[in-house]
Design an enzyme around this catalytic site. Structure first.
Site, PDB file in Angstrom:
ATOM      1  N   ASP A 241     -47.235   4.740  93.747  1.00 16.46           N
ATOM      2  CA  ASP A 241     -46.683   3.789  92.802  1.00 16.46           C
ATOM      3  C   ASP A 241     -45.236   3.435  93.609  1.00 16.46           C
ATOM      4  OD1 ASP A 241     -48.268   3.337  90.354  1.00 16.46           O
ATOM      5  OD2 ASP A 241     -47.970   5.780  90.224  1.00 16.46           O
TER       6      ASP A 241
ATOM      7  N   ASP B  87     -46.870   7.772  99.353  1.00 16.61           N
ATOM      8  CA  ASP B  87     -46.906   7.634  97.844  1.00 16.61           C
ATOM      9  C   ASP B  87     -47.595   6.646  97.293  1.00 16.61           C
ATOM     10  OD1 ASP B  87     -46.064   8.549  94.995  1.00 16.61           O
ATOM     11  OD2 ASP B  87     -44.363   7.297  95.084  1.00 16.61           O
TER      12      ASP B  87
END
Length: 259
Positions: free
Chosen positions: A15, A13
């Site tokens: 963020d 991922d």
């Protein structure tokens, strides 16, 4: 407990794992450099459909992180791939920004508000009441409802923002129709990403900061899962879920040696 095969490809991922509020998380640069040096295929994922991969490449580069355009996988790309598989050359009424409209154009979709096959809802900085009203009427008229991702809120320097999942709930309340969510935790997004880099779930790992999207998506896709504590999840939160990550680490820096 069965032992897993060595990790040959990585999904992470963005963020909360590589960056936080526009700043690289310590260790992110070393991790990305290690991946590129290893030659192992990898993808940086985001449920945010606002930006194109080229936009994200430039934004990350300004922070000092070099992620190739081909290594960025967004919920907008996954949505376009899904619709292209389901109904090639279809039509859609889109609420979203360049990341989503470009992805749909690139697979040959026509964007229209005249009797579209789909209403596709993505992230945007400015949800228009007029656009939402049109979406509701089109869905009531028979258009199928698709949403890029189920996230109810997103981060901003000023605090949380309502995200696509919250706006989808408004449309559902008005139409009685639930959307099909393409992004995490739907394993469809992960499997499409793995296919894009020629990787297999049994030799892949997913790194994320959220139990309800990243870890769940990795788990349901058959991947090894790593939860980092630099984002939205604290150690105390983990036991609230009926599933667990393969491992919990403080940050991406702890995984550089694993590449």
């Amino acid at each position: 407990m069965s032992t897993r095969k060595p990790i040959e490809s990585w999904l992470t991922d963005m963020d909360g794992v590589l960056i936080h509020e526009g700043t690289p998380i310590p260790g992110a640069d070393a991790f990305l450099k290690g991946l590129k040096a290893s030659g192992k295929p990898f993808l940086v994922l985001t449920n945010n459909s606002i930006y194109t991969p080229r936009d994200l490449h430039a934004r990350l580069a300004r922070m000092g992180l070099d992620v190739p355009v081909a290594s960025i996988w967004t919920s907008a790309l996954a949505t376009a791939k899904f619709l292209d598989d389901q109904r090639p050359g279809g039509t859609a009424y889109v609420i979203g920004e360049a990341g989503l409209t470009t992805a749909l154009h690139d697979v040959g979709y026509v964007l229209t508000d005249h009797d579209p096959d789909y209403v596709v809802l993505g992230e945007t900085r400015t949800y228009s009441f007029e656009a939402l009203t049109k979406a509701i009427r089109l869905i009531n008229g028979g258009a199928r409802f698709i949403c890029t991702n189920p996230d109810q809120t997103g981060p901003s320097p000023e605090g949380v923002l309502p995200a696509a999942g919250s706006v989808a709930a408004l449309i559902t309340k008005a139409t009685g129709k639930d959307p099909y969510f393409v992004g995490k935790p739907n394993p469809l997004m992960m499997r499409a990403g793995l296919n894009a880099i020629g990787a297999h779930s049994e030799t892949s790992a997913m790194i994320g900061d959220r139990m309800d999207t990243d870890v769940l998506a990795g788990l349901e896709s058959g991947m090894e899962t790593f939860l980092v504590l630099t984002g939205l999840t604290a150690v105390a939160d983990i036991d609230r879920y009926p599933f667990r990550p393969s491992r919990v680490v403080d940050s991406i820096a702890d995984l550089v040696a694993e590449i």
